[in-house]
Scaffold this motif. Structure first.
Motif, PDB file in Angstrom:
ATOM      1  N   GLN A  53      23.256 -14.087  -8.356  1.00 41.89           N
ATOM      2  CA  GLN A  53      22.938 -12.835  -9.046  1.00 41.89           C
ATOM      3  C   GLN A  53      21.537 -12.349  -8.694  1.00 41.89           C
ATOM      4  OE1 GLN A  53      23.876 -12.925 -13.165  1.00 41.89           O
ATOM      5  NE2 GLN A  53      23.140 -10.850 -13.557  1.00 41.89           N
ATOM      6  N   GLY A  72      19.822 -12.913  -5.965  1.00 41.00           N
ATOM      7  CA  GLY A  72      19.855 -12.391  -4.596  1.00 41.00           C
ATOM      8  C   GLY A  72      20.400 -10.971  -4.575  1.00 41.00           C
ATOM      9  N   ALA A  73      21.464 -10.757  -5.335  1.00 42.36           N
ATOM     10  CA  ALA A  73      22.085  -9.433  -5.378  1.00 42.36           C
ATOM     11  C   ALA A  73      21.163  -8.412  -6.038  1.00 42.36           C
ATOM     12  CB  ALA A  73      23.411  -9.516  -6.132  1.00 42.36           C
ATOM     13  N   GLU A  74      20.516  -8.790  -7.120  1.00 38.40           N
ATOM     14  CA  GLU A  74      19.650  -7.846  -7.837  1.00 38.40           C
ATOM     15  C   GLU A  74      18.424  -7.467  -7.000  1.00 38.40           C
ATOM     16  OE1 GLU A  74      18.767  -8.650 -11.897  1.00 38.40           O
ATOM     17  OE2 GLU A  74      20.843  -9.140 -12.414  1.00 38.40           O
ATOM     18  N   LEU A 103      31.026 -12.432 -10.265  1.00 37.98           N
ATOM     19  CA  LEU A 103      29.788 -11.665 -10.429  1.00 37.98           C
ATOM     20  C   LEU A 103      29.943 -10.186 -10.062  1.00 37.98           C
ATOM     21  CD1 LEU A 103      26.709 -11.668 -10.981  1.00 37.98           C
ATOM     22  CD2 LEU A 103      26.392 -12.162  -8.554  1.00 37.98           C
ATOM     23  N   LEU A 158      21.533 -17.596  -2.909  1.00 38.56           N
ATOM     24  CA  LEU A 158      20.554 -16.508  -2.943  1.00 38.56           C
ATOM     25  C   LEU A 158      20.765 -15.566  -1.760  1.00 38.56           C
ATOM     26  CD1 LEU A 158      18.018 -15.827  -4.758  1.00 38.56           C
ATOM     27  CD2 LEU A 158      16.648 -16.744  -2.889  1.00 38.56           C
ATOM     28  N   GLY A 214      24.188 -13.629  -2.068  1.00 34.55           N
ATOM     29  CA  GLY A 214      24.071 -12.525  -3.022  1.00 34.55           C
ATOM     30  C   GLY A 214      23.358 -11.336  -2.406  1.00 34.55           C
ATOM     31  N   ALA A 215      22.298 -11.627  -1.653  1.00 32.10           N
ATOM     32  CA  ALA A 215      21.529 -10.552  -1.015  1.00 32.10           C
ATOM     33  C   ALA A 215      22.354  -9.855   0.067  1.00 32.10           C
ATOM     34  CB  ALA A 215      20.245 -11.126  -0.423  1.00 32.10           C
ATOM     35  N   MET A 222      25.107  -7.638  -1.465  1.00 33.55           N
ATOM     36  CA  MET A 222      24.578  -6.418  -2.064  1.00 33.55           C
ATOM     37  C   MET A 222      24.081  -5.439  -0.998  1.00 33.55           C
ATOM     38  SD  MET A 222      24.212  -4.640  -4.719  1.00 33.55           S
ATOM     39  CE  MET A 222      24.193  -5.514  -6.300  1.00 33.55           C
ATOM     40  N   LEU A 225      27.033  -5.717 -12.074  1.00 32.96           N
ATOM     41  CA  LEU A 225      27.035  -7.170 -11.943  1.00 32.96           C
ATOM     42  C   LEU A 225      27.372  -7.774 -13.295  1.00 32.96           C
ATOM     43  CD1 LEU A 225      23.825  -7.827  -9.814  1.00 32.96           C
ATOM     44  CD2 LEU A 225      26.187  -7.859  -9.041  1.00 32.96           C
TER      45      LEU A 225
END
Lengths: 189, 189, 189, 189
Positions: free
Chosen positions: B145, B147-149, C59, C144, C147-148, C151, C181
């Motif tokens: 999460q 990483g996504a944010e 997620l 991490l 997730g990045a 996104m 998310l």
């Protein structure tokens, strides 16, 4: 007894925490002793050594095993004084007794650490019921192996040295049927 | 822009470590900022928050993300002074800049912590490229999460406010093709 | 668009589980697609790849990310047939759709695995909203970073190719303000 | 001997893997026996039970401890046949002997599992040197506790029943000085 065995040097401790009375190896004779030598700012101690010692403290009966921490500060002395240690023990919920190794008269290595010739932290020390040094390990040891090694020492019979001196050999009853292990579900013989 | 967004309060830091120059949010405008608020004797910070911040520091490009630690001591003040913190950062190999939150004139909660109304440590704060507070989280957040944010904020286009004030709306080129992620095998666009 | 980008080959799947309808990459255009190529008796898949895919499935919004498993059996074929896979998915609580890669006419490597030239399992594949292959990774990738990367692809604008063909360039509204998310505490924009 | 102790029922095994010869509890008399009852598609077995049994297999001397797996399939029978199990043991690098519990004449629960009245998988069984059932645990047990429990049984003296029947009580020499533990650094007495 194998010839390599030697008596464990007595602890040289400046101050005890988590304990009302001072603890001596002499006073622990008859029980197995686990000493966890650590520094509060040592990552390997925080991640592995101290949690393992805490688990041993909870699992074994205090009649069989005495668990003590030994704060052997040999670096960053100003950052790891008694007040810092006290906060650390509180925050990390360490409930077994912890002694502060007495600083050396000269040099950074404290006295007990020097007497045991420890290589660094974390170090694990096991002492048998008769006060002999049986294990000294720098770094990590697996839980499975530690559990086995502690129990092997617990199961050793103890010759009463006082009586031996009187010329009477008198073996304690085997601890076998009395050893207690406690976990979340209760305690088991 | 949603109305709930507010400017992130400037950091009130007494002293910086791991950084030659002082760091201000004002100076980070144009980049996303991750603030890891922690205490060196807080187990959740040591186990989860700080390692996660360190991973983010290594993964993202410093052109996209600024990672700073904020030592928000609100208990055991004597045990967590600057000298202790310095030893801690060294032992735990924390390489990103860490600021010591300025103690309050009154009470245990330091100034930046109070300004952000943090609930405790660890707390994670994310600030967007324009300086708006976008995320504040007490406790643990998953790596996936986070990483996504972070990437969602990196990918936001930035309106140049200075030019806006001059009446010229001027959008930065999308960062899309330039975002770099680095792992053990190297860096990737 | 960089010249190295190529269209992701369509899935060649014998049978779908955890899904009422067949899934095609063509049908996923407009969304990012994560394909977790695995074998049910591959330790790295069970320990790392599949739990990670399951976390991504929970997620991200299904409007942004489609997560599918691909059972690419290239060894122990008799031990990993459809009935075994069904039991495995049930026991490991895998809830996203899983397709069985169609066996080759010749040789042990199934068809989709061969088309993607996968090196083994687990392998992670990311496909962008326009159907281009953007990432192919054999082995582990950190949460991490994943997730990045997901996104980053979600945040890409999509040019409607159908309309492009009609001569009308029509950009979708940026997904920025709509990305959702979800974690234990609920869903966030 | 406490009255609650009962002889461990003999294993009823259809086929052995990782072993040239069949294994019987009768043939293990004089050694401690650890039975890890598992199903290859049981997540708790794969994550915890089997790795723990493998560690015990590596740590203790085969003269002290016999470690066997018991594949007690009581669900998804078609998915966990001998061929599947063989592939599983290979992929997960399980090197200790594994027996397939003989299917029941009626019902899903195999014979040994029924004889021991196991509640499910994973289940751990410990049998002492004389063949008595000393521990039966459904679910997880900590490594520290298991190490201790195994060693406690290893340290028990064995009365030679055959000689007892002849009227001659003859105690084996204490195993104390001969117990061997092996880790990455070698083997220790």
């Amino acid at each position: 007894m194998r010839q390599t065995l030697q008596k464990a040097p007595e602890l040289d401790v400046q101050q005890w925490m988590n304990s009302k009375a001072d603890i001596t190896l002499q006073g622990c004779l008859g029980k197995v002793v686990l000493i966890e030598a650590f520094q509060m700012l040592c990552p390997g101690c925080v991640e592995h050594g101290l949690p393992q010692a805490q688990k041993a403290y909870q699992l074994f009966s205090p009649d069989d095993l005495v668990v003590v921490g030994l704060h052997t500060v040999f670096e960053h002395h100003a950052a790891m004084g008694p007040e810092s240690l006290k906060a650390f023990l509180h925050e990390y919920r360490i409930s077994f007794p912890v002694g502060i190794d007495t600083p050396a008269d000269k040099g950074p290595v404290p006295k007990t650490m020097a007497n045991y010739q420890l290589q660094g932290t974390p170090s694990l020390i096991l002492i048998d019921r008769r006060g002999y040094l049986r294990r000294q390990k720098f770094g990590a040891i697996s839980d499975l192996q530690l559990g086995a090694e502690i129990m092997a020492l617990i199961k050793e019979e103890v010759v009463d040295h006082i009586n031996l001196e009187k010329g009477e050999e008198q073996r304690e009853e085997s601890k076998r049927s009395q050893t207690v292990l406690c976990d979340d579900q209760g305690c088991r013989v």
